[in-house]
Design an enzyme around this catalytic site. Structure first.
Site, PDB file in Angstrom:
ATOM      1  N   LYS A  44    -151.294  94.908 -39.027  1.00  0.00           N
ATOM      2  CA  LYS A  44    -150.465  93.968 -38.407  1.00  0.00           C
ATOM      3  C   LYS A  44    -149.015  94.899 -38.008  1.00  0.00           C
ATOM      4  O   LYS A  44    -148.818  95.615 -38.651  1.00  0.00           O
ATOM      5  CB  LYS A  44    -150.254  92.756 -39.175  1.00  0.00           C
ATOM      6  CG  LYS A  44    -151.294  92.021 -39.483  1.00  0.00           C
ATOM      7  CD  LYS A  44    -150.677  90.368 -39.920  1.00  0.00           C
ATOM      8  CE  LYS A  44    -150.526  90.715 -41.500  1.00  0.00           C
ATOM      9  NZ  LYS A  44    -150.398  89.453 -42.334  1.00  0.00           N
ATOM     10  N   ASN A  68    -151.531  82.596 -29.104  1.00  0.00           N
ATOM     11  CA  ASN A  68    -150.961  82.598 -30.283  1.00  0.00           C
ATOM     12  C   ASN A  68    -149.315  83.042 -30.223  1.00  0.00           C
ATOM     13  O   ASN A  68    -148.997  83.533 -29.194  1.00  0.00           O
ATOM     14  CB  ASN A  68    -151.454  83.938 -31.079  1.00  0.00           C
ATOM     15  CG  ASN A  68    -150.830  85.133 -30.690  1.00  0.00           C
ATOM     16  OD1 ASN A  68    -149.984  85.547 -31.365  1.00  0.00           O
ATOM     17  ND2 ASN A  68    -151.644  86.085 -30.227  1.00  0.00           N
ATOM     18  N   ILE A  70    -147.268  83.814 -33.185  1.00  0.00           N
ATOM     19  CA  ILE A  70    -147.132  83.995 -34.548  1.00  0.00           C
ATOM     20  C   ILE A  70    -145.790  84.436 -34.962  1.00  0.00           C
ATOM     21  O   ILE A  70    -145.283  84.141 -35.904  1.00  0.00           O
ATOM     22  CB  ILE A  70    -148.297  85.081 -35.186  1.00  0.00           C
ATOM     23  CG1 ILE A  70    -149.627  84.651 -34.686  1.00  0.00           C
ATOM     24  CG2 ILE A  70    -148.357  85.202 -36.519  1.00  0.00           C
ATOM     25  CD1 ILE A  70    -150.359  83.371 -34.971  1.00  0.00           C
ATOM     26  N   LEU A  72    -144.620  87.621 -35.401  1.00  0.00           N
ATOM     27  CA  LEU A  72    -144.371  88.781 -36.210  1.00  0.00           C
ATOM     28  C   LEU A  72    -144.019  88.430 -37.777  1.00  0.00           C
ATOM     29  O   LEU A  72    -143.153  89.393 -38.413  1.00  0.00           O
ATOM     30  CB  LEU A  72    -143.278  89.732 -35.713  1.00  0.00           C
ATOM     31  CG  LEU A  72    -143.303  90.300 -34.473  1.00  0.00           C
ATOM     32  CD1 LEU A  72    -141.876  90.656 -33.989  1.00  0.00           C
ATOM     33  CD2 LEU A  72    -143.737  91.673 -34.786  1.00  0.00           C
ATOM     34  N   CYS A 129    -141.528  93.595 -27.129  1.00  0.00           N
ATOM     35  CA  CYS A 129    -140.145  92.905 -27.313  1.00  0.00           C
ATOM     36  C   CYS A 129    -139.201  93.607 -26.677  1.00  0.00           C
ATOM     37  O   CYS A 129    -139.260  94.563 -26.256  1.00  0.00           O
ATOM     38  CB  CYS A 129    -140.129  92.699 -28.833  1.00  0.00           C
ATOM     39  SG  CYS A 129    -139.502  94.111 -29.519  1.00  0.00           S
ATOM     40  N   LYS A 163    -148.461 100.893 -27.491  1.00  0.00           N
ATOM     41  CA  LYS A 163    -149.191  99.837 -26.954  1.00  0.00           C
ATOM     42  C   LYS A 163    -148.695  99.063 -25.772  1.00  0.00           C
ATOM     43  O   LYS A 163    -147.656  98.505 -25.914  1.00  0.00           O
ATOM     44  CB  LYS A 163    -149.382  98.723 -28.187  1.00  0.00           C
ATOM     45  CG  LYS A 163    -150.065  97.416 -27.937  1.00  0.00           C
ATOM     46  CD  LYS A 163    -151.344  97.255 -28.749  1.00  0.00           C
ATOM     47  CE  LYS A 163    -152.010  95.880 -28.557  1.00  0.00           C
ATOM     48  NZ  LYS A 163    -152.409  95.542 -29.610  1.00  0.00           N
ATOM     49  N   GLY A 242    -159.409  93.793 -24.857  1.00  0.00           N
ATOM     50  CA  GLY A 242    -159.196  92.530 -24.296  1.00  0.00           C
ATOM     51  C   GLY A 242    -160.565  91.687 -24.042  1.00  0.00           C
ATOM     52  O   GLY A 242    -161.306  92.196 -23.271  1.00  0.00           O
ATOM     53  N   GLY A 243    -160.666  90.663 -24.996  1.00  0.00           N
ATOM     54  CA  GLY A 243    -161.791  89.913 -24.801  1.00  0.00           C
ATOM     55  C   GLY A 243    -163.050  90.588 -25.028  1.00  0.00           C
ATOM     56  O   GLY A 243    -164.218  90.037 -24.540  1.00  0.00           O
TER      57      GLY A 243
HETATM   58  O1  RRO Z   1    -146.704  88.326 -33.838  1.00  0.00           O
HETATM   59  C1  RRO Z   1    -147.039  87.823 -32.766  1.00  0.00           C
HETATM   60  O2  RRO Z   1    -146.822  86.722 -32.232  1.00  0.00           O
HETATM   61  C2  RRO Z   1    -147.704  88.719 -31.745  1.00  0.00           C
HETATM   62  C3  RRO Z   1    -147.356  89.997 -31.619  1.00  0.00           C
HETATM   63 BR1  RRO Z   1    -146.139  90.862 -32.557  1.00  0.00          BR
HETATM   64  C4  RRO Z   1    -148.169  90.723 -30.406  1.00  0.00           C
HETATM   65  O3  RRO Z   1    -147.763  92.087 -30.255  1.00  0.00           O
HETATM   66  N1  RRO Z   1    -149.094  90.314 -29.808  1.00  0.00           N
HETATM   67  C5  RRO Z   1    -149.130  88.753 -29.868  1.00  0.00           C
HETATM   68  O4  RRO Z   1    -150.156  88.359 -29.181  1.00  0.00           O
HETATM   69  N2  RRO Z   1    -148.912  88.051 -30.968  1.00  0.00           N
END
Ligand code: RRO
Length: 306
Positions: A44, A68, A70, A72, A129, A163, A242-243
């Site tokens: 992660k 998502n 999330i 980080l 980011c 990436k 991807g998928g």
């Molecule tokens: O943590 C996230 O919400 C997240 C990250 Br860092 C990412 O690179 N790609 C993603 O789909 N979620």
């Protein structure tokens, strides 16, 4: 196969953030090590400071995947080194650490911290980011990537995988900048920006973070096109994702130009999906007499039709 100096038992790895190897080890014990589903493990994302992540809800299911947001959550560099790294080093496959910073200096600190760690085979740079100093999303801007790699490249001899984000105009230009400034590979695609509204409160975003990243079968065609576009522009090794749900999907990505394929969202449905995809891919290759990825498509073959 050899990939960036790593010995891989097969060409299928995990997409960062989609498989919690430490939790899986807790749940399945050493059986996980005996049947580890991936040929290398990508962590992660690790940031310099600890993060709580976004407020819930963090997931929204789609007819063909999910969104998502999330945000980080992670222990930060010190917590990762003390808690996660020793456990991840016990995995039976090479370890790739994924890092993200909000400035070049933060990323430099992260890369330097892993530069001499024997447990770490390669680093993946999550550049999806914004750079808080320039306001530009690092992975969406060739100039940002060039400047970033000029800072990071001298800090380590370990392979640097950039990436790429699909949320930009020209991922191939970003890949070309990465190649020209010392990256060893690119991986793509990260998630595609998306959003969903609350089912009972019209106009109110469902996700705590407002928007999120779409993954799963919904993005497979996007990934295929972007891998082909990047392959037509750079000679760098490519991790395609991807998928991917099957060996055929993995095979398609290799035909678009990927050297290695990552399984992401499908691992939430089936933690052993990576091993299944690898076995299916091997069978497809054996049946077609295809032992190595075919040549990338000619540039004309992927020219925009519109
Ligand atoms: O943590 C996230 O919400 C997240 C990250 Br860092 C990412 O690179 N790609 C993603 O789909 N979620």
């Amino acid at each position: 196969m050899r990939f960036l100096g790593m010995d891989l038992a097969h060409p299928v790895i995990n997409a960062s953030g989609t498989f919690d190897a430490i939790a899986a080890r807790r749940a399945f014990g050493d059986a996980l090590l005996a049947r580890f589903p991936f040929a290398a493990f990508v962590t992660k994302t690790v940031t310099l400071e600890p993060r709580q992540g976004n407020p819930p809800p963090r997931l929204w299911e789609l007819p063909a995947g999910m969104i998502n947001s999330i945000g980080l959550p992670n222990r930060g560099l010190a917590g990762f080194l003390a808690h996660d790294l020793p456990r991840l080093a016990e995995l039976p496959v090479p370890l790739v650490v994924n890092v993200m910073g909000f400035t070049r200096e933060q990323l430099a600190e992260l890369v330097a911290a892993f530069a001499e760690r024997g447990e770490v085979a390669a680093l993946e740079l999550n550049v999806s980011c914004p750079n808080v100093e320039t306001g530009l999303v690092m992975g969406a801007d060739p100039g940002e990537i060039a400047a970033l790699l000029d800072v990071l490249r001298p800090l380590t001899g370990k392979p640097l995988i950039v990436k790429l984000t699909p949320n930009c105009t020209a991922p191939a230009e970003v890949a070309a900048a990465a190649e020209a400034h010392g990256a060893d590979a690119v991986s793509l695609v990260n998630t595609v920006r998306g959003m969903a509204f609350h089912p009972r409160r019209p106009g109110e975003p469902w996700l705590g973070g407002g928007t999120g990243g779409v993954s799963g079968p919904a993005v497979r065609a996007v990934a295929l096109a972007q891998v082909a576009e990047v392959r037509a522009r750079v000679a760098l090794p490519i991790v395609g994702m991807g998928g991917v749900q099957s060996g055929r999907h993995a095979r398609d990505l290799t035909q678009a130009g990927a050297d290695v394929v990552a399984v992401g969202t499908e691992s939430f449905r089936d933690p052993l999906a990576g091993a299944r995809v690898a076995a299916e891919l091997a069978e497809i290759r054996a049946n077609s007499g295809l032992t190595a990825p075919p040549r990338p498509p000619a540039r004309d073959a992927i020219a925009h039709k519109a």
